[in-house]
Design a protein around this motif. Structure first.
Motif, PDB file in Angstrom:
ATOM      1  N   VAL A 157       0.838  -1.194   0.000  1.00  0.00           N
ATOM      2  CA  VAL A 157       0.000   0.000   0.000  1.00  0.00           C
ATOM      3  C   VAL A 157       0.880   1.253   0.000  1.00  0.00           C
ATOM      4  O   VAL A 157       0.561   2.249  -0.663  1.00  0.00           O
ATOM      5  N   LEU A 158       1.996   1.201   0.715  1.00  0.00           N
ATOM      6  CA  LEU A 158       2.909   2.346   0.765  1.00  0.00           C
ATOM      7  C   LEU A 158       3.428   2.698  -0.618  1.00  0.00           C
ATOM      8  O   LEU A 158       3.342   3.851  -1.052  1.00  0.00           O
ATOM      9  N   ILE A 159       3.960   1.715  -1.339  1.00  0.00           N
ATOM     10  CA  ILE A 159       4.533   2.040  -2.645  1.00  0.00           C
ATOM     11  C   ILE A 159       3.450   2.416  -3.643  1.00  0.00           C
ATOM     12  O   ILE A 159       3.640   3.295  -4.494  1.00  0.00           O
ATOM     13  N   GLU A 160       2.270   1.806  -3.544  1.00  0.00           N
ATOM     14  CA  GLU A 160       1.168   2.192  -4.430  1.00  0.00           C
ATOM     15  C   GLU A 160       0.732   3.632  -4.166  1.00  0.00           C
ATOM     16  O   GLU A 160       0.442   4.388  -5.105  1.00  0.00           O
ATOM     17  N   THR A 161       0.709   4.020  -2.902  1.00  0.00           N
ATOM     18  CA  THR A 161       0.360   5.393  -2.546  1.00  0.00           C
ATOM     19  C   THR A 161       1.390   6.370  -3.094  1.00  0.00           C
ATOM     20  O   THR A 161       1.046   7.404  -3.687  1.00  0.00           O
ATOM     21  N   LEU A 162       2.665   6.042  -2.916  1.00  0.00           N
ATOM     22  CA  LEU A 162       3.729   6.928  -3.385  1.00  0.00           C
ATOM     23  C   LEU A 162       3.774   7.014  -4.908  1.00  0.00           C
ATOM     24  O   LEU A 162       4.105   8.060  -5.469  1.00  0.00           O
ATOM     25  N   ARG A 163       3.420   5.932  -5.578  1.00  0.00           N
ATOM     26  CA  ARG A 163       3.342   5.976  -7.037  1.00  0.00           C
ATOM     27  C   ARG A 163       2.188   6.853  -7.485  1.00  0.00           C
ATOM     28  O   ARG A 163       2.290   7.570  -8.485  1.00  0.00           O
ATOM     29  N   ALA A 164       1.083   6.787  -6.762  1.00  0.00           N
ATOM     30  CA  ALA A 164      -0.064   7.624  -7.101  1.00  0.00           C
ATOM     31  C   ALA A 164       0.247   9.108  -6.889  1.00  0.00           C
ATOM     32  O   ALA A 164      -0.191   9.960  -7.654  1.00  0.00           O
ATOM     33  N   VAL A 165       1.028   9.401  -5.858  1.00  0.00           N
ATOM     34  CA  VAL A 165       1.358  10.791  -5.553  1.00  0.00           C
ATOM     35  C   VAL A 165       2.385  11.352  -6.520  1.00  0.00           C
ATOM     36  O   VAL A 165       2.212  12.447  -7.064  1.00  0.00           O
ATOM     37  N   ALA A 166       3.476  10.618  -6.757  1.00  0.00           N
ATOM     38  CA  ALA A 166       4.580  11.196  -7.526  1.00  0.00           C
ATOM     39  C   ALA A 166       5.357  10.166  -8.330  1.00  0.00           C
ATOM     40  O   ALA A 166       6.518  10.390  -8.652  1.00  0.00           O
ATOM     41  N   ASP A 167       4.746   9.037  -8.652  1.00  0.00           N
ATOM     42  CA  ASP A 167       5.399   7.989  -9.430  1.00  0.00           C
ATOM     43  C   ASP A 167       6.753   7.600  -8.827  1.00  0.00           C
ATOM     44  O   ASP A 167       7.748   7.459  -9.530  1.00  0.00           O
ATOM     45  N   VAL A 168       6.768   7.438  -7.508  1.00  0.00           N
ATOM     46  CA  VAL A 168       7.979   6.981  -6.817  1.00  0.00           C
ATOM     47  C   VAL A 168       8.264   5.540  -7.239  1.00  0.00           C
ATOM     48  O   VAL A 168       7.355   4.712  -7.298  1.00  0.00           O
ATOM     49  N   GLY A 169       9.530   5.231  -7.524  1.00  0.00           N
ATOM     50  CA  GLY A 169       9.881   3.881  -7.948  1.00  0.00           C
ATOM     51  C   GLY A 169      10.125   2.929  -6.791  1.00  0.00           C
ATOM     52  O   GLY A 169       9.742   1.756  -6.844  1.00  0.00           O
ATOM     53  N   HIS A 170      10.768   3.407  -5.748  1.00  0.00           N
ATOM     54  CA  HIS A 170      11.145   2.542  -4.636  1.00  0.00           C
ATOM     55  C   HIS A 170      11.171   3.375  -3.361  1.00  0.00           C
ATOM     56  O   HIS A 170      11.468   4.576  -3.387  1.00  0.00           O
ATOM     57  N   CYS A 171      10.874   2.738  -2.251  1.00  0.00           N
ATOM     58  CA  CYS A 171      10.936   3.404  -0.945  1.00  0.00           C
ATOM     59  C   CYS A 171      11.722   2.529   0.014  1.00  0.00           C
ATOM     60  O   CYS A 171      11.492   1.316   0.087  1.00  0.00           O
ATOM     61  N   MET A 172      12.643   3.142   0.747  1.00  0.00           N
ATOM     62  CA  MET A 172      13.382   2.446   1.788  1.00  0.00           C
ATOM     63  C   MET A 172      13.291   3.236   3.078  1.00  0.00           C
ATOM     64  O   MET A 172      13.344   4.469   3.068  1.00  0.00           O
ATOM     65  N   VAL A 173      13.138   2.509   4.180  1.00  0.00           N
ATOM     66  CA  VAL A 173      12.976   3.131   5.488  1.00  0.00           C
ATOM     67  C   VAL A 173      14.044   2.597   6.430  1.00  0.00           C
ATOM     68  O   VAL A 173      14.233   1.382   6.539  1.00  0.00           O
ATOM     69  N   PHE A 174      14.713   3.511   7.124  1.00  0.00           N
ATOM     70  CA  PHE A 174      15.745   3.150   8.089  1.00  0.00           C
ATOM     71  C   PHE A 174      15.424   3.759   9.448  1.00  0.00           C
ATOM     72  O   PHE A 174      14.684   4.735   9.545  1.00  0.00           O
ATOM     73  N   ALA A 175      15.990   3.168  10.486  1.00  0.00           N
ATOM     74  CA  ALA A 175      15.818   3.693  11.839  1.00  0.00           C
ATOM     75  C   ALA A 175      17.185   4.020  12.422  1.00  0.00           C
ATOM     76  O   ALA A 175      18.136   3.243  12.284  1.00  0.00           O
ATOM     77  N   PHE A 176      17.267   5.190  13.063  1.00  0.00           N
ATOM     78  CA  PHE A 176      18.449   5.589  13.826  1.00  0.00           C
ATOM     79  C   PHE A 176      18.057   5.724  15.294  1.00  0.00           C
ATOM     80  O   PHE A 176      17.020   6.303  15.605  1.00  0.00           O
ATOM     81  N   ALA A 177      18.895   5.209  16.167  1.00  0.00           N
ATOM     82  CA  ALA A 177      18.755   5.487  17.592  1.00  0.00           C
ATOM     83  C   ALA A 177      19.960   6.291  18.073  1.00  0.00           C
ATOM     84  O   ALA A 177      19.868   7.097  18.997  1.00  0.00           O
ATOM     85  N   ASP A 178      21.104   6.057  17.447  1.00  0.00           N
ATOM     86  CA  ASP A 178      22.311   6.810  17.748  1.00  0.00           C
ATOM     87  C   ASP A 178      23.140   6.884  16.476  1.00  0.00           C
ATOM     88  O   ASP A 178      22.787   6.292  15.454  1.00  0.00           O
ATOM     89  N   GLN A 179      24.248   7.590  16.519  1.00  0.00           N
ATOM     90  CA  GLN A 179      25.057   7.800  15.317  1.00  0.00           C
ATOM     91  C   GLN A 179      25.945   6.614  14.974  1.00  0.00           C
ATOM     92  O   GLN A 179      26.613   6.627  13.944  1.00  0.00           O
ATOM     93  N   ARG A 180      25.936   5.589  15.795  1.00  0.00           N
ATOM     94  CA  ARG A 180      26.794   4.437  15.529  1.00  0.00           C
ATOM     95  C   ARG A 180      26.096   3.308  14.777  1.00  0.00           C
ATOM     96  O   ARG A 180      26.755   2.403  14.288  1.00  0.00           O
ATOM     97  N   SER A 181      24.776   3.347  14.694  1.00  0.00           N
ATOM     98  CA  SER A 181      24.076   2.221  14.096  1.00  0.00           C
ATOM     99  C   SER A 181      22.833   2.669  13.342  1.00  0.00           C
ATOM    100  O   SER A 181      22.282   3.741  13.593  1.00  0.00           O
ATOM    101  N   ALA A 182      22.426   1.839  12.400  1.00  0.00           N
ATOM    102  CA  ALA A 182      21.205   2.062  11.634  1.00  0.00           C
ATOM    103  C   ALA A 182      20.595   0.708  11.342  1.00  0.00           C
ATOM    104  O   ALA A 182      21.282  -0.323  11.343  1.00  0.00           O
ATOM    105  N   ARG A 183      19.289   0.705  11.095  1.00  0.00           N
ATOM    106  CA  ARG A 183      18.608  -0.548  10.795  1.00  0.00           C
ATOM    107  C   ARG A 183      17.619  -0.324   9.661  1.00  0.00           C
ATOM    108  O   ARG A 183      16.873   0.658   9.670  1.00  0.00           O
ATOM    109  N   CYS A 184      17.614  -1.222   8.695  1.00  0.00           N
ATOM    110  CA  CYS A 184      16.653  -1.135   7.602  1.00  0.00           C
ATOM    111  C   CYS A 184      15.327  -1.744   8.066  1.00  0.00           C
ATOM    112  O   CYS A 184      15.271  -2.912   8.452  1.00  0.00           O
ATOM    113  N   LEU A 185      14.263  -0.955   8.005  1.00  0.00           N
ATOM    114  CA  LEU A 185      12.955  -1.402   8.465  1.00  0.00           C
ATOM    115  C   LEU A 185      12.073  -1.888   7.320  1.00  0.00           C
ATOM    116  O   LEU A 185      11.209  -2.739   7.520  1.00  0.00           O
TER     117      LEU A 185
END
Length: 263
Positions: free
Chosen positions: A29-57
């Motif tokens: 639903v997220l990518i379909e919504t973004l395509r409807a809004v602006a023809d977005v090809g791909h979406c990636m989401v990451f989380a930061f808690a501190d500057q030493r690490s990141a996680r792909c959600l």
């Protein structure tokens, strides 16, 4: 979901996304919504808690190596992302962050090769939002087959970025309560519910706004005149103390995403 036409409020496209929070269908639903809004090809989401690490959600869309990019970013390349400095500088404000426009020269050579050349990403927009001690970082990409964002498409992404970031953050939050979209809306509009101050017809109109209906579609679905839709919407907004569709989505998001199930 078809692309929205020029002049249509882009925030209206996010209704289905609000209802998909906590559902397995959320990435689709997220990518379909973004395509409807602006023809977005791909979406990636990451989380930061501190500057030493990141996680792909989350990774969804048309980039085949998306999961590999997510892993590479989380394990190493997040330290080379120029947006990270802005994200942590704004941490104390605890608000939505609209990140600078994409420019390939902003990134080091190794980053450019993997994330832009190998994956054929030619343009991106990004937003972030802090909630407590965690930041949700949302990236919207366009690939070589699509070309870069047009000015109008970038304006649309900018318009929906705050609400999309908040929705994605809540979906990705651990312990999100799962309820069906129908259950969520029913709870909002039930007798004694948060929106019970509205009349039956005002509820009908607001519910369809949240489901992504246009004003014309609401009129057709309810069998009433278009001017009547405008009147009911105006009255509902006055009772709720709001002035825009975007504020209605914000109310729904806040009410639907509490940490307990909606019963």
């Amino acid at each position: 979901m078809e692309a929205i036409s020029s002049g249509v409020d882009a925030t209206g496209a996010v209704g289905a996304l609000v209802l998909a929070i906590g559902q397995p269908s959320f990435p689709t639903v997220l990518i379909e919504t973004l395509r409807a809004v602006a023809d977005v090809g791909h979406c990636m989401v990451f989380a930061f808690a501190d500057q030493r690490s990141a996680r792909c959600l989350l990774s969804t869309g048309n980039i085949a190596i998306g999961p590999d990019l997510g892993t590479a970013y989380s394990e190493h390349f997040h330290t080379a992302d120029p947006n990270r400095e802005v994200i942590f500088r704004e941490r104390a404000e605890q608000r939505h962050i609209l990140l600078p426009h994409f420019a390939r020269r902003m990134y080091p050579r190794g980053y450019r090769k993997l994330f832009f050349e190998d994956s054929e990403i030619v343009d991106k927009a990004a937003t972030a939002i802090w909630a407590g001690d965690r930041c949700t970082y949302v990236n919207f990409y366009r690939t070589a087959a699509q070309g870069g964002f047009t000015g109008e498409q970038r304006q649309r992404i900018t318009a929906v970025a705050p609400i999309v970031a908040a929705i994605v953050a809540r979906h990705c939050q651990d312990g999100t309560a799962v309820a069906t979209p129908g259950d969520k809306l029913a709870a909002l509009f039930a007798a004694g519910g948060p929106l019970s101050v509205l009349t039956a017809r005002e509820k009908d109109v607001c519910r369809r706004i949240l489901e992504g209906f246009t004003s014309e579609a609401i009129a057709g679905d309810l069998g009433i005149a278009l001017n009547s839709v405008f009147t009911y919407r105006k009255r509902a907004y006055e009772k709720l103390g709001i002035a825009s569709q975007n504020e209605l989505f914000a109310i729904a998001l806040r009410l639907m995403t509490v940490s307990r199930p909606l019963n």
